[in-house]
Design an enzyme around this catalytic site. Structure first.
Site, PDB file in Angstrom:
ATOM      1  N   HIS A   1       8.792   2.928   9.056  1.00 42.08           N
ATOM      2  CA  HIS A   1       8.599   1.977  10.157  1.00 42.08           C
ATOM      3  C   HIS A   1       7.336   2.363  10.930  1.00 42.08           C
ATOM      4  O   HIS A   1       7.139   3.545  11.243  1.00 42.08           O
ATOM      5  CB  HIS A   1       9.815   2.001  11.090  1.00 42.08           C
ATOM      6  CG  HIS A   1       9.700   1.044  12.219  1.00 42.08           C
ATOM      7  ND1 HIS A   1       9.930  -0.315  12.065  1.00 42.08           N
ATOM      8  CD2 HIS A   1       9.336   1.229  13.504  1.00 42.08           C
ATOM      9  CE1 HIS A   1       9.712  -0.916  13.226  1.00 42.08           C
ATOM     10  NE2 HIS A   1       9.355  -0.011  14.122  1.00 42.08           N
TER      11      HIS A   1
ATOM     12  N   LEU B   1      18.821  -6.091   5.770  1.00 42.07           N
ATOM     13  CA  LEU B   1      19.907  -5.971   4.786  1.00 42.07           C
ATOM     14  C   LEU B   1      21.250  -6.170   5.482  1.00 42.07           C
ATOM     15  O   LEU B   1      21.447  -5.725   6.619  1.00 42.07           O
ATOM     16  CB  LEU B   1      19.869  -4.581   4.140  1.00 42.07           C
ATOM     17  CG  LEU B   1      18.638  -4.286   3.269  1.00 42.07           C
ATOM     18  CD1 LEU B   1      18.622  -2.812   2.871  1.00 42.07           C
ATOM     19  CD2 LEU B   1      18.610  -5.175   2.036  1.00 42.07           C
TER      20      LEU B   1
ATOM     21  N   SER C   1       7.376   6.396  11.320  1.00 38.81           N
ATOM     22  CA  SER C   1       8.598   7.189  11.160  1.00 38.81           C
ATOM     23  C   SER C   1       9.270   6.820   9.847  1.00 38.81           C
ATOM     24  O   SER C   1       9.302   5.640   9.473  1.00 38.81           O
ATOM     25  CB  SER C   1       9.607   6.867  12.275  1.00 38.81           C
ATOM     26  OG  SER C   1       9.001   6.887  13.547  1.00 38.81           O
TER      27      SER C   1
ATOM     28  N   ARG D   1      13.131  -8.128   5.153  1.00 39.45           N
ATOM     29  CA  ARG D   1      14.427  -8.770   5.363  1.00 39.45           C
ATOM     30  C   ARG D   1      15.386  -7.739   5.929  1.00 39.45           C
ATOM     31  O   ARG D   1      15.266  -6.547   5.625  1.00 39.45           O
ATOM     32  CB  ARG D   1      15.009  -9.273   4.030  1.00 39.45           C
ATOM     33  CG  ARG D   1      14.382 -10.525   3.492  1.00 39.45           C
ATOM     34  CD  ARG D   1      15.064 -10.905   2.194  1.00 39.45           C
ATOM     35  NE  ARG D   1      16.441 -11.336   2.377  1.00 39.45           N
ATOM     36  CZ  ARG D   1      16.820 -12.604   2.527  1.00 39.45           C
ATOM     37  NH1 ARG D   1      15.926 -13.568   2.515  1.00 39.45           N
ATOM     38  NH2 ARG D   1      18.097 -12.914   2.680  1.00 39.45           N
TER      39      ARG D   1
ATOM     40  N   ASP E   1      16.298  -0.497  12.411  1.00 35.51           N
ATOM     41  CA  ASP E   1      15.329   0.575  12.673  1.00 35.51           C
ATOM     42  C   ASP E   1      15.944   1.677  13.541  1.00 35.51           C
ATOM     43  O   ASP E   1      15.235   2.365  14.281  1.00 35.51           O
ATOM     44  CB  ASP E   1      14.057   0.021  13.359  1.00 35.51           C
ATOM     45  CG  ASP E   1      13.351  -1.015  12.493  1.00 35.51           C
ATOM     46  OD1 ASP E   1      13.342  -0.854  11.270  1.00 35.51           O
ATOM     47  OD2 ASP E   1      12.819  -1.995  13.054  1.00 35.51           O
TER      48      ASP E   1
ATOM     49  N   SER F   1       0.841  -1.210   0.000  1.00 36.91           N
ATOM     50  CA  SER F   1       0.000   0.000   0.000  1.00 36.91           C
ATOM     51  C   SER F   1       0.873   1.256   0.000  1.00 36.91           C
ATOM     52  O   SER F   1       0.522   2.266  -0.620  1.00 36.91           O
ATOM     53  CB  SER F   1      -0.970  -0.003   1.181  1.00 36.91           C
ATOM     54  OG  SER F   1      -0.283   0.118   2.402  1.00 36.91           O
ATOM     55  N   ASN F   2       2.036   1.196   0.643  1.00 39.75           N
ATOM     56  CA  ASN F   2       2.964   2.336   0.559  1.00 39.75           C
ATOM     57  C   ASN F   2       3.507   2.472  -0.859  1.00 39.75           C
ATOM     58  O   ASN F   2       3.610   3.580  -1.383  1.00 39.75           O
ATOM     59  CB  ASN F   2       4.115   2.175   1.554  1.00 39.75           C
ATOM     60  CG  ASN F   2       3.746   2.644   2.938  1.00 39.75           C
ATOM     61  OD1 ASN F   2       3.618   3.839   3.179  1.00 39.75           O
ATOM     62  ND2 ASN F   2       3.519   1.709   3.852  1.00 39.75           N
TER      63      ASN F   2
END
Ligand code: GRF
Length: 202
Positions: A106, A90, A133, A88, A142, A12-13
């Site tokens: 996030h 990275l 964020s 995943r 994150d 959706s983003n």
């Protein structure tokens, strides 16, 4: 500015980025998924964007998967990488190769609730305010510098599902806005914990 978008799911983003792409001077060169059935791949196809599924089962390590990922990204000669629900982690190799060129969204008000199940964690912690964020990706999960946030209130009737819905709605305007700052070259990652917008530390 040319970018590749990495996804794993619904997308959706991705859709909101596709819908805003011309307005924010973004050319989406390719959408890459690590899940064959990610609905985001269908969204990209519909928008005539090159789609690639990289099957993790074909690689015997994360590093081997990431090597292939790098090769696909480099074939597209993009200027930056947008993570949009890419599930995943990275490897440091990828992150250092593209230092300052990877953005992620996030679903929490970082530094609160990194990792998974953020909505449930926010409810269980009796938070009143929650949100999303956008941050630069660094080796700390994150944990890269936050660029911008959007908030929602947590109502007593909210559960993780209703909260996720509210937060996603905010994400869909937040992410294109930050991506535009990037395409306008207003954002810069200075080091692992510092980023600037228009030369001012965020
Ligand atoms: C979003 O909540 C985003 O914050 C997180 O993964 C989710 C992706 O949702 N990184 P979608 O695939 O864009 O609908």
């Amino acid at each position: 500015m040319k970018a590749v978008i990495l996804i794993s799911g619904n997308g959706s983003n991705l859709q909101s980025i596709i819908d805003n792409a011309s307005k924010i001077d973004l050319q989406i060169c390719c959408v890459i998924s690590n899940k064959a059935d990610a609905f985001g791949l269908k969204r990209a196809e519909k928008a005539n964007i090159d789609c690639i599924f990289i099957d993790p089962l074909l690689f015997d390590s994360n590093l081997a998967f990431d090597k292939e990922l790098i090769s696909v990204i480099d074939q597209h000669k993009v200027e930056f990488i947008i993570l949009a629900g890419f599930m995943r982690i990275l490897s440091p190799d990828v992150i250092s190769k593209y230092f300052g060129k990877i953005l992620n969204i996030h679903p929490s008000l970082l530094p609160k609730f990194p990792g998974l199940n953020t909505h449930q964690k926010a409810i269980e912690s009796s938070e009143k305010i929650h949100g999303a964020s956008v941050h630069f990706v660094t080796v700390k999960l994150d944990g890269g510098p936050v660029i911008a946030k959007e908030t929602v209130s947590i109502d007593p009737t909210d559960d993780a599902t209703t909260l996720a819905k509210k937060v996603l709605q905010k994400e869909h305007t937040l992410y294109p806005k930050v991506i535009q700052w990037y395409t306008q070259k207003r954002l810069k990652l200075i080091d692992e914990s510092t980023a600037t917008l228009d030369g001012r530390v965020l």
